[in-house]
Design a protein around this motif. Structure first.
Motif, PDB file in Angstrom:
ATOM      1  N   LEU A  64      41.733  41.306  49.026  1.00  0.00           N
ATOM      2  CA  LEU A  64      42.016  42.218  49.653  1.00  0.00           C
ATOM      3  C   LEU A  64      41.650  42.134  51.173  1.00  0.00           C
ATOM      4  CD1 LEU A  64      40.979  45.014  47.140  1.00  0.00           C
ATOM      5  CD2 LEU A  64      43.302  44.553  47.631  1.00  0.00           C
ATOM      6  N   THR A  65      42.497  42.669  52.154  1.00  0.00           N
ATOM      7  CA  THR A  65      42.042  42.348  53.531  1.00  0.00           C
ATOM      8  C   THR A  65      41.855  43.855  54.014  1.00  0.00           C
ATOM      9  OG1 THR A  65      43.453  40.642  53.712  1.00  0.00           O
ATOM     10  CG2 THR A  65      42.784  41.510  55.791  1.00  0.00           C
ATOM     11  N   HIS A  66      40.579  44.159  54.360  1.00  0.00           N
ATOM     12  CA  HIS A  66      40.547  45.444  54.884  1.00  0.00           C
ATOM     13  C   HIS A  66      40.892  45.513  56.381  1.00  0.00           C
ATOM     14  CE1 HIS A  66      36.685  44.785  57.126  1.00  0.00           C
ATOM     15  NE2 HIS A  66      36.364  44.113  56.227  1.00  0.00           N
ATOM     16  N   ALA A  67      41.145  46.954  56.833  1.00  0.00           N
ATOM     17  CA  ALA A  67      41.432  47.439  58.120  1.00  0.00           C
ATOM     18  C   ALA A  67      40.215  47.222  59.081  1.00  0.00           C
ATOM     19  CB  ALA A  67      42.051  48.834  58.342  1.00  0.00           C
ATOM     20  N   PRO A  68      40.389  46.918  60.179  1.00  0.00           N
ATOM     21  CA  PRO A  68      39.048  46.702  60.946  1.00  0.00           C
ATOM     22  C   PRO A  68      38.040  47.893  60.844  1.00  0.00           C
ATOM     23  CG  PRO A  68      41.120  45.976  62.570  1.00  0.00           C
ATOM     24  CD  PRO A  68      41.501  46.730  61.106  1.00  0.00           C
ATOM     25  N   LEU A  69      36.929  47.303  60.707  1.00  0.00           N
ATOM     26  CA  LEU A  69      35.642  48.533  60.485  1.00  0.00           C
ATOM     27  C   LEU A  69      34.613  48.187  61.420  1.00  0.00           C
ATOM     28  CD1 LEU A  69      34.601  50.878  58.712  1.00  0.00           C
ATOM     29  CD2 LEU A  69      33.914  49.186  57.109  1.00  0.00           C
ATOM     30  N   PHE A  70      34.372  49.062  62.337  1.00  0.00           N
ATOM     31  CA  PHE A  70      33.469  48.910  63.589  1.00  0.00           C
ATOM     32  C   PHE A  70      33.608  47.561  64.103  1.00  0.00           C
ATOM     33  CE2 PHE A  70      31.237  51.255  60.376  1.00  0.00           C
ATOM     34  CZ  PHE A  70      30.906  52.479  61.003  1.00  0.00           C
ATOM     35  N   THR A 128      35.799  39.567  66.815  1.00  0.00           N
ATOM     36  CA  THR A 128      36.161  39.283  68.071  1.00  0.00           C
ATOM     37  C   THR A 128      35.684  40.143  69.055  1.00  0.00           C
ATOM     38  OG1 THR A 128      38.190  38.038  66.855  1.00  0.00           O
ATOM     39  CG2 THR A 128      38.002  38.150  69.343  1.00  0.00           C
ATOM     40  N   ALA A 129      35.089  39.408  70.030  1.00  0.00           N
ATOM     41  CA  ALA A 129      34.832  40.084  71.408  1.00  0.00           C
ATOM     42  C   ALA A 129      34.937  39.235  72.567  1.00  0.00           C
ATOM     43  CB  ALA A 129      33.241  40.392  71.434  1.00  0.00           C
ATOM     44  N   GLY A 130      35.861  39.544  73.390  1.00  0.00           N
ATOM     45  CA  GLY A 130      36.330  38.687  74.416  1.00  0.00           C
ATOM     46  C   GLY A 130      36.490  37.335  74.035  1.00  0.00           C
ATOM     47  N   ASP A 131      35.642  36.445  74.646  1.00  0.00           N
ATOM     48  CA  ASP A 131      36.029  34.958  74.390  1.00  0.00           C
ATOM     49  C   ASP A 131      35.326  34.375  72.896  1.00  0.00           C
ATOM     50  OD1 ASP A 131      37.603  34.733  76.347  1.00  0.00           O
ATOM     51  OD2 ASP A 131      36.188  34.210  77.880  1.00  0.00           O
ATOM     52  N   TRP A 132      34.575  35.525  72.328  1.00  0.00           N
ATOM     53  CA  TRP A 132      33.936  34.882  71.270  1.00  0.00           C
ATOM     54  C   TRP A 132      34.334  35.532  69.854  1.00  0.00           C
ATOM     55  CZ3 TRP A 132      29.344  31.929  71.331  1.00  0.00           C
ATOM     56  CH2 TRP A 132      29.044  31.911  72.836  1.00  0.00           C
TER      57      TRP A 132
END
Length: 681
Positions: A357-363, A404-408
C-alpha cells in the motif's frame, strides 16, 4: 623478444580509432528515465541509493540466452553459475542460491533452484519483457535472504491493458550453431471493453554443445524446454485484476554428476564408495529417446505448474495512492534419472503472497507499507533425499519511506520477519529477523548524484542448512546440517557516484559487507570415499568487499563506447577465502549505428585468474571473451520486424566459470552463432 599486445588494448584502440568518430559530435542529451518496478516506489534508476540494472527492448532481445544466469552474465557485478546447458543461476557480488532472490514480477519464483546448484530456475528469458537487477541488500521488501541482491523478471502473462486495435503480439524464431539449437516463441494479447486475454509459449530443443578447440561435444549438455502461459484480466480506469496459469517442462543433462554408494553408522558418520554407472541399452527403433547418444548421463525431467494473481488499484483507501497485490502458487516436481531408473524425486508445493500500500505524502514523507507470507511444503524421495520433508512458513511486515528536499532524497526502511520450519523426524526451528536501512541521494550538481546506503539485515537459515544429512551427487559431498544455526546478520555500507546525463555517463560503486555468523558449507577435511567429501553447515564471521564501474561515452549520434568492470573479494575474518567468488573482470563495448535500420555491437572482456580460493577449492585460469551482434529493423504494414545475428565466444576460448561446482570437469560452450527473426504486430 616481441611482446604480444593484450586483447583489451586492441579492443580499446579499435573503439577509439579516428574512423569511429568520423561523424560530428552530438550535443549533450538527457537520458530517458528507467523506472525500477522492484523498488516499490517506482524510482528511476539514477535516483536509487544502490545500483540497479535493467535489460529491456532490443538490448534484452540480443542478450537473451536459455538460462537467466547466462542472460545477465555480462552485467557489472553479475555472473552465472552453470551446471550444464539447462542451469544458469545468477550470482550477484559473489552471492548466489538463497542469498539472491529471484522474482516473477514481485513474488518468489517458487522452484527448487536454491536447494541445489544443479536445479534450474523456472523462468523463461525468451518470455521476459524486462529484467531488473537490484545489487546489494534488498531485504526490506523481499526478505532477509536477499543480502546479495534481487532479480525481478517482468513478463506479460497477466494483461495490464486492452490493445488499441483489439490485439497485438509477437512471433520469434531463432537457432544457434554450437548446440544446433532451435527455439520458437509466440505471444498474443487480445481484448475488448474492459477484458483482455493473453496466450504465450516457448519451445526449445538444443543438442549437446561443442567444446572449444575440439570437434567433440560435451556429452549430456542438451536442454529441451517447452513452456506456455494463459492469462486474463479485468481492466478498469483505476487498475486491473488478472489471473494466469502456466506450465513448464524441462529436460536437461546433469554433467559431472557422480553417484556413490553411501551408508551411515550414525547421524554424522558417513562412508561412500564409487559404483559403476547404470548401463543403458540403445533403442533399436532409434526414436524412442530424443538423446540416446547421451543416455549414459543422468538427467533431470522437470515439470512446474504455476498460478499467478496480480492486481493494482489507484486510490484504494483514503490516504493511500495505490494498492498492489501479487500472489503466486507453484506445483513443482522433478525426477533425477540415471539410465532407466529414477534416483531421486523432488516435490514442492509453495505459495507466496504480498500486498503493498503506497500512502499519500505525510509531512513530506511518501512510502509503502506491506506484508508478505510464504508457505513451502517440500519433500525429496530416493538416493539423494538428504533433507527430510519440511514445511516452511515465512512471514514479513515492511515499511519503506522516502523524503525529498531540494537536491536531497532520503530513504528509511524497516522489516520484521519470522519463520517456522516443521521437519519430519527432526526438531522444529523458529527464527526471527529484523532489518533496517538508511540511505540518501544527493544531486550535488546538474546530472551528478552521490548515493550512500547503510543496511543492517538478517537472513534466516534455510531448511537445507538446518537439516541436511546425506550424500549429494551434484556437489559430490555428504552434507551435514546444523539445527542449532542462528540468524545471519549483515551490515552493509555502499557509496555510489553517478553522472546520468550528457555525452559521458557513468556509475561507480564501492561496497563492504560485514556478515556476523555467516552460514557456509565448510569442508570438514574428511574424505568419506567414492570421490565424495564431507561438508558441514557452520557459522563464522565474514566480510565481502567490492567495486563496480561502468562508463559510457556517446562519441557521435551513431557511436557509443562503454567501459565496465567489477571486483569482489570474500573472506572469513578468522582467515581463509569464501568459495566460488568470481574473479575480477574488465571489458569494453562499442555500439554502432551502421545505417538507419542496422545496428551493431562489439564487446570484449577479460576475466582474470582466480587464485583466492577456499580450502580444497582449485584455482581457475583467466580467459578472454569476445562477442558481436547485428540487428536490422524494418516495418511491413503494421508489423515491425527484427532480424538479428550474434556471435558468442568468437575467440573459441577454453573458459571455466569459477562460480560453478563443475568447473574442473566442464568447459563453457565454444564459438557460437545465433540467428533470429522477431515480428511484433
Amino acid at each position: 623478444m616481441q611482446c604480444k599486445p593484450h586483447p583489451l588494448t586492441f579492443a580499446v584502440s579499435l573503439a577509439l580509432s579516428p574512423l569511429a568518430w568520423a561523424q560530428a559530435p552530438v550535443d549533450p542529451v538527457e537520458l530517458e528515465e528507467t523506472v525500477i518496478s522492484a523498488s516499490a516506489l517506482d524510482n528511476p534508476r539514477h535516483r536509487m541509493n544502490t545500483p540497479a540494472e535493467v535489460l529491456e527492448g532490443d538490448e534484452l532481445v540480443l542478450r537473451r540466452e536459455a538460462t537467466l544466469g547466462e542472460t545477465l552474465d555480462s552485467l557489472p557485478g553479475v555472473r552465472s553459475a552453470g551446471f550444464g546447458a539447462g542451469v544458469g543461476q545468477p550470482v550477484i557480488r559473489g552471492q548466489s542460491g538463497a542469498r539472491v532472490k529471484v522474482l516473477s514480477d514481485g513474488v518468489d519464483v517458487l522452484d527448487a533452484s536454491t536447494i541445489s546448484p544443479d536445479h534450474a530456475i523456472t523462468l523463461e528469458p525468451l518470455l521476459a519483457e524486462r529484467i531488473e537487477v537490484l545489487k546489494g541488500p534488498a531485504t526490506l521488501l523481499y526478505g532477509g535472504g536477499a543480502i546479495g541482491g534481487v532479480v525481478n523478471v517482468v513478463d506479460r502473462k497477466v494483461p495490464t491493458y486492452v490493445p488499441v486495435d483489439g490485439y497485438d503480439g509477437e512471433l520469434e524464431l531463432r537457432g544457434n550453431t554450437v548446440a544446433d539449437e532451435t527455439a520458437g516463441v509466440f505471444g498474443i494479447t487480445a481484448g475488448a471493453g474492459q477484458f483482455a486475454v493473453r496466450a504465450e509459449g516457448v519451445k526449445r530443443n538444443a543438442d549437446a554443445y561443442e567444446i572449444p578447440g575440439s570437434p567433440d561435444e560435451q556429452a549430456g549438455s542438451y536442454n529441451d524446454t517447452d513452456s506456455y502461459n494463459l492469462g486474463a484480466s479485468f481492466i478498469g480506469e483505476r487498475g486491473y485484476l488478472g489471473l494466469a496459469f502456466g506450465e513448464q517442462n524441462n529436460r536437461y543433462g546433469l554433467l559431472a554428476h557422480e553417484h556413490a554408494d553411501c551408508h551411515t553408522h550414525g547421524p554424522a558418520d558417513w562412508h561412500c564408495a564409487g559404483h559403476d554407472e547404470h548401463e543403458h541399452e540403445e533403442d533399436e527403433h532409434g526414436d524412442e529417446h530424443e538423446h540416446d547418444e547421451h543416455a549414459g548421463v543422468p538427467y533431470i525431467d522437470m515439470q512446474r505448474k504455476r498460478w499467478d494473481l496480480r492486481g493494482e488499484l489507484s486510490d484504494p483507501l483514503p490516504g493511500f495512492e495505490r494498492a498492489r497485490l501479487r500472489v503466486g502458487h507453484s506445483d513443482y516436481q522433478h525426477e533425477e534419472i540415471e539410465g532407466d531408473e529414477v534416483g531421486t524425486r523432488f516435490d514442492s508445493q509453495a505459495t507466496d503472497a504480498r500486498l503493498e500500500l503506497t500512502h499519500a505524502p505525510l509531512f513530506g514523507w511518501r512510502g509503502v507499507v506491506g506484508g508478505q507470507t510464504l508457505r513451502r511444503d517440500f519433500e525429496a524421495l530416493g538416493e539423494e533425499a538428504y533433507v527430510p520433508p519440511t514445511l516452511t512458513r515465512n512471514h514479513g511486515l515492511f515499511l519503506l519511506e522516502q523524503y525529498t528536499a531540494g537536491d536531497w532524497r532520503h530513504e528509511f526502511g524497516l522489516r520484521h520477519e519470522w519463520q517456522d520450519i516443521d521437519a519430519s523426524g527432526a526438531p522444529d526451528s523458529r527464527h526471527r529477523g529484523n532489518s533496517i536501512a538508511l540511505g540518501t541521494v544527493w544531486t550535488f550538481a546538474p546530472s551528478y548524484s552521490l548515493g550512500l546506503s547503510l543496511t543492517r539485515s538478517q537472513r534466516l537459515p534455510t531448511a537445507e542448512e538446518l537439516y541436511a544429512n546425506g550424500p549429494h551427487a551434484a556437489t559430490r559431498t555428504v552434507e551435514l546440517g546444523d539445527p542449532d544455526l542462528d540468524e545471519e546478520t549483515a551490515h552493509n555500507a555502499e557509496l555510489t557516484v553517478r553522472k546520468f546525463a550528457g555525452r559521458t555517463t557513468f556509475t561507480f560503486s564501492l561496497f563492504r559487507n560485514w556478515v556476523d555468523d555467516y552460514i557456509h558449507a565448510a569442508d570438514t577435511g574428511h574424505d568419506v570415499g567414492g570421490g565424495y567429501r564431507e561438508i558441514q553447515y557452520r557459522q563464522a564471521d565474514a566480510v565481502l568487499t567490492g567495486a563496480e564501474a561502468e562508463v559510457r561515452y556517446q562519441a557521435t549520434e551513431a557511436t557509443a563506447v562503454t567501459l565496465f568492470g567489477d571486483h569482489v573479494r570474500g573472506e572469513l575474518r578468522d582467515g581463509g577465502d569464501l568459495p566460488r567468488i568470481p574473479a575480477d573482470r574488465l571489458g569494453v563495448r562499442m555500439d554502432q549505428r551502421l545505417t538507419a535500420s542496422l545496428d551493431g555491437q562489439l564487446e570484449y572482456y577479460r576475466v582474470d585468474r582466480q587464485d583466492d580460493v577456499a580450502a580444497y577449492e582449485t584455482e581457475t585460469a583467466g580467459y578472454d571473451m569476445l562477442s558481436a551482434g547485428l540487428a536490422y529493423h524494418g516495418q511491413w504494414g503494421r508489423t515491425d520486424y527484427q532480424l538479428y545475428l550474434k556471435g558468442n565466444n568468437l575467440l573459441d576460448e577454453k573458459a571455466r566459470q569459477h562460480t560453478s561446482f563443475i568447473k574442473d570437469e566442464v568447459l563453457l560452450p565454444g564459438r557460437n552463432l545465433t540467428l533470429g527473426a522477431r515480428l511484433t504486430f
